[in-house]
Structure formats: C-alpha cells, structure tokens
Design a protein around this motif. Structure first.
Motif, PDB file in Angstrom:
ATOM      1  N   THR A 128     -11.543 -70.668   0.791  1.00  0.00           N
ATOM      2  CA  THR A 128     -11.937 -71.569   1.866  1.00  0.00           C
ATOM      3  C   THR A 128     -11.974 -73.013   1.371  1.00  0.00           C
ATOM      4  O   THR A 128     -12.314 -73.285   0.217  1.00  0.00           O
ATOM      5  CB  THR A 128     -13.307 -71.189   2.448  1.00  0.00           C
ATOM      6  OG1 THR A 128     -14.262 -71.036   1.391  1.00  0.00           O
ATOM      7  CG2 THR A 128     -13.205 -69.876   3.219  1.00  0.00           C
ATOM      8  N   ASP A 160     -10.732 -71.894   6.862  1.00  0.00           N
ATOM      9  CA  ASP A 160     -10.172 -70.666   6.316  1.00  0.00           C
ATOM     10  C   ASP A 160      -8.657 -70.781   6.424  1.00  0.00           C
ATOM     11  O   ASP A 160      -8.099 -70.643   7.523  1.00  0.00           O
ATOM     12  CB  ASP A 160     -10.668 -69.452   7.094  1.00  0.00           C
ATOM     13  CG  ASP A 160     -10.184 -68.141   6.488  1.00  0.00           C
ATOM     14  OD1 ASP A 160      -9.238 -68.170   5.674  1.00  0.00           O
ATOM     15  OD2 ASP A 160     -10.751 -67.083   6.831  1.00  0.00           O
ATOM     16  N   LYS A 162      -6.380 -68.834   5.654  1.00  0.00           N
ATOM     17  CA  LYS A 162      -5.706 -67.589   6.017  1.00  0.00           C
ATOM     18  C   LYS A 162      -5.574 -67.447   7.527  1.00  0.00           C
ATOM     19  O   LYS A 162      -4.567 -66.948   8.034  1.00  0.00           O
ATOM     20  CB  LYS A 162      -6.469 -66.393   5.443  1.00  0.00           C
ATOM     21  CG  LYS A 162      -6.528 -66.383   3.918  1.00  0.00           C
ATOM     22  CD  LYS A 162      -7.379 -65.232   3.409  1.00  0.00           C
ATOM     23  CE  LYS A 162      -7.505 -65.258   1.898  1.00  0.00           C
ATOM     24  NZ  LYS A 162      -8.407 -64.189   1.389  1.00  0.00           N
ATOM     25  N   THR A 163      -6.598 -67.894   8.243  1.00  0.00           N
ATOM     26  CA  THR A 163      -6.597 -67.793   9.701  1.00  0.00           C
ATOM     27  C   THR A 163      -6.355 -69.126  10.396  1.00  0.00           C
ATOM     28  O   THR A 163      -6.030 -69.162  11.579  1.00  0.00           O
ATOM     29  CB  THR A 163      -7.939 -67.229  10.195  1.00  0.00           C
ATOM     30  OG1 THR A 163      -8.990 -68.170   9.878  1.00  0.00           O
ATOM     31  CG2 THR A 163      -8.242 -65.901   9.520  1.00  0.00           C
ATOM     32  N   GLY A 164      -6.549 -70.233   9.641  1.00  0.00           N
ATOM     33  CA  GLY A 164      -6.427 -71.554  10.228  1.00  0.00           C
ATOM     34  C   GLY A 164      -7.673 -71.985  10.982  1.00  0.00           C
ATOM     35  O   GLY A 164      -7.698 -73.059  11.593  1.00  0.00           O
ATOM     36  N   GLU A 165      -8.732 -71.165  10.938  1.00  0.00           N
ATOM     37  CA  GLU A 165      -9.957 -71.486  11.668  1.00  0.00           C
ATOM     38  C   GLU A 165     -10.727 -72.594  10.961  1.00  0.00           C
ATOM     39  O   GLU A 165     -11.039 -72.493   9.781  1.00  0.00           O
ATOM     40  CB  GLU A 165     -10.842 -70.252  11.801  1.00  0.00           C
ATOM     41  CG  GLU A 165     -12.140 -70.524  12.546  1.00  0.00           C
ATOM     42  CD  GLU A 165     -13.058 -69.319  12.620  1.00  0.00           C
ATOM     43  OE1 GLU A 165     -14.171 -69.465  13.155  1.00  0.00           O
ATOM     44  OE2 GLU A 165     -12.658 -68.241  12.120  1.00  0.00           O
ATOM     45  N   SER A 167     -14.262 -74.696  11.109  1.00  0.00           N
ATOM     46  CA  SER A 167     -15.601 -74.640  11.679  1.00  0.00           C
ATOM     47  C   SER A 167     -16.466 -75.741  11.082  1.00  0.00           C
ATOM     48  O   SER A 167     -16.220 -76.218   9.973  1.00  0.00           O
ATOM     49  CB  SER A 167     -16.239 -73.273  11.418  1.00  0.00           C
ATOM     50  OG  SER A 167     -16.293 -72.998  10.025  1.00  0.00           O
TER      51      SER A 167
END
Length: 302
Positions: A128, A160, A162-165, A167
C-alpha cells in the motif's frame, strides 16, 4: 564534541562516529527535497522543486540531472519491487517509474476531484502507498501551478495499487507533510506543518496506531518542533526518528525524547538513510545536499 552535534541525551553519543562530520556534497538547488537512496545502484535521487528537476548523486561520480522536467516532483520513495514512487506538484499526482523508464500514474484524483499537490510518500510492506496532500504546490507558481483546491481539504491517503482504491487515512490535519512507519509498521508518524502559513498552526509530528485493516487510530502529538518545522523524516533500526527542522536534524527516541541534533547551516527539508550499509544520513537542506555517516542503519527498504 564536534560543533556539528548538539547532544541532549547520552544515548545520542552512541549514534555518532568521532571522525565522521557533516559533509556538503552539492549546492545549487533552489529548494532541495525528497531524497531517496538506491542501495542496489549506490546512488541518490532528490528533487529540486522550483527548478523542476530531479538530481542524481553518485559516489565518485558527482551530480547529474536524472529528470527534467519532473512535474515539480517533491517526495520520493521506492516500492517493494524497488521502483521509484514520486509525488508531483505540477501534475498533482503520485506516479511510479517502471524499470523501462515509463511512468505509471498511481493516483491523481479523489472521487473525481484533482488532488492538491502530493507532498511525501511511503510504501508499506503490504504494497500500500501512503501519501500526504497539502496545498503547497498550488499556492503559487513557484513549486507548481497556482490553482484552487478542488477537494477543499488536506488529507492523508492510502492507496491499494492492486485494486486502485484510494481512501482517506486521516482527515484532521492542517497541512500534512512528512510521514514514515515505525520499524514494526504498527505506528505511522505524520508531520503537520500548518505553522508555515499560520504562526499559531501546528509544528509537530503525530503518532497513529495502524490496524490490521490499515485503519488509523490515536494520532497523539509525538513531538513539537522547537526550531522551524518538522518536514520529512526517517527512522533508524532502533526506532529513533531523524527529522528535518529549521536548525538541522533532530533525533527523537521512540518515546518522543529529544536525544540530540545535527546542526546544519541551512533549513533542512528532508532526510534519508543510504550507502550500501544504510548508515549514511543524506540531508536535503534549502540549496544543498549534505551527508553524515552514523553508528546506526536506516530501516527503509530496499
């Protein structure tokens, strides 16, 4: 004791080597920032923000330009695959430089609104990417491009890849700046430099507990700067924090005690550990790059 050192606690003396003094490696920047060391290549990169370039220092090889234009890059780090991760004021984004030299955008907006001007960044062992997003790059045309904030606040983010999220990790800062994890990654330290534009603003480092789900809690004040502001900082193998300040580099124990200072003749912006043994502290300070070898190693990877 050598005048480069201000010993406040006898433990600090154990970190110093008697024949290793502060050395100026380069001068000629307008505002030097964001040092990152490549131990596998034995070189250092750092930002010269107003000159819109990244410089490269190599032992015995001097200084060359690594990238120009750099989109007014500021803070840098490396991910767990050793790739360069950069905060760019000009493009208002966080990027990753791939091994073939291409650039991948990791984050440039939050819920459709452009980021302010990402400032400093660290990568956790789970991959991350954590970064701060104060407005310094959009407050004038000196370190970026003057613009209004689309988000309207200054957050700390966690991405993240890996997910592109993307936050919000923390939303209660004035001007979040430098950040670093403790050795065991259970604490995230984050500087607030709100006093840069408000004399009554914060000039401290806060400590957050990091949950298993990467949530942050706590956020108590860890240390308050007694000279200028805390900007960028890094930790050594014992968990001590080595932080930039107005009069040099301040060293704090994991308990928040000021152990001592390395006096630097320019305002310090950031630091990183480097050399093949990771025991040299590289210091970016206003116009110059400095270094001093210590009796401790840094913990940043790789």
């Amino acid at each position: 004791m050598h005048p480069d050192y201000d010993v406040r606690d006898k433990r600090f003396g154990d970190y110093l080597l008697g024949n290793c003094k502060l050395e100026k490696l380069y001068t000629g920047s307008l505002w030097a920032e964001g040092p990152v060391y490549f131990c596998d290549g034995d070189f250092l990169l750092w930002s010269d923000i107003p000159n819109n370039r990244i410089l490269k220092w190599t032992q015995g090889g001097g200084v060359t330009e690594f990238r120009r234009p750099s989109d007014y890059s500021n803070g840098h780090t490396r991910d767990r695959e050793g790739r360069l991760v950069s905060c760019e004021h000009g493009a208002r984004r966080v990027t990753r430089t791939e091994w073939d030299g291409s650039v991948t955008v990791l984050a440039d907006n939050y819920q459709g609104k452009r980021l302010n001007s990402p400032n400093d960044v660290v990568v956790k062992s789970d991959g991350t990417v954590w970064f701060t997003d104060p407005p310094y790059g959009i407050m004038s045309d000196y370190e970026g491009y003057k613009a209004d904030s689309e988000i309207g606040a200054n957050y700390v983010y966690c991405l993240d890849p890996k997910t592109g999220e993307l936050s919000i990790a923390s939303d209660d800062f004035d001007k979040p700046n430098g950040l670093a994890f403790s050795v065991d990654e259970k604490i995230l330290y984050i500087a607030d430099t709100g006093a840069s534009h408000d004399p009554d603003g914060p000039r401290h480092i806060r400590a957050f507990q990091v949950g298993a789900d990467n949530s942050l809690s706590g956020g108590e004040v860890f240390a308050v700067c007694d000279s200028g502001l805390f900007d960028g900082f890094r930790l050594d193998e014992d968990g001590n924090i080595w932080s930039s300040a107005g009069d040099g580099v301040h060293c704090f124990s994991p308990g928040g005690e000021l152990l001592g200072k390395i006096r630097v003749p320019e305002t310090v912006s950031n630091v990183t550990f480097g050399s093949r043994k990771k025991n040299t502290l590289f210091i970016t300070a206003t116009t110059s790059l400095y270094a001093v070898t210590l009796n401790r190693k840094g913990v940043q990877w790789p």
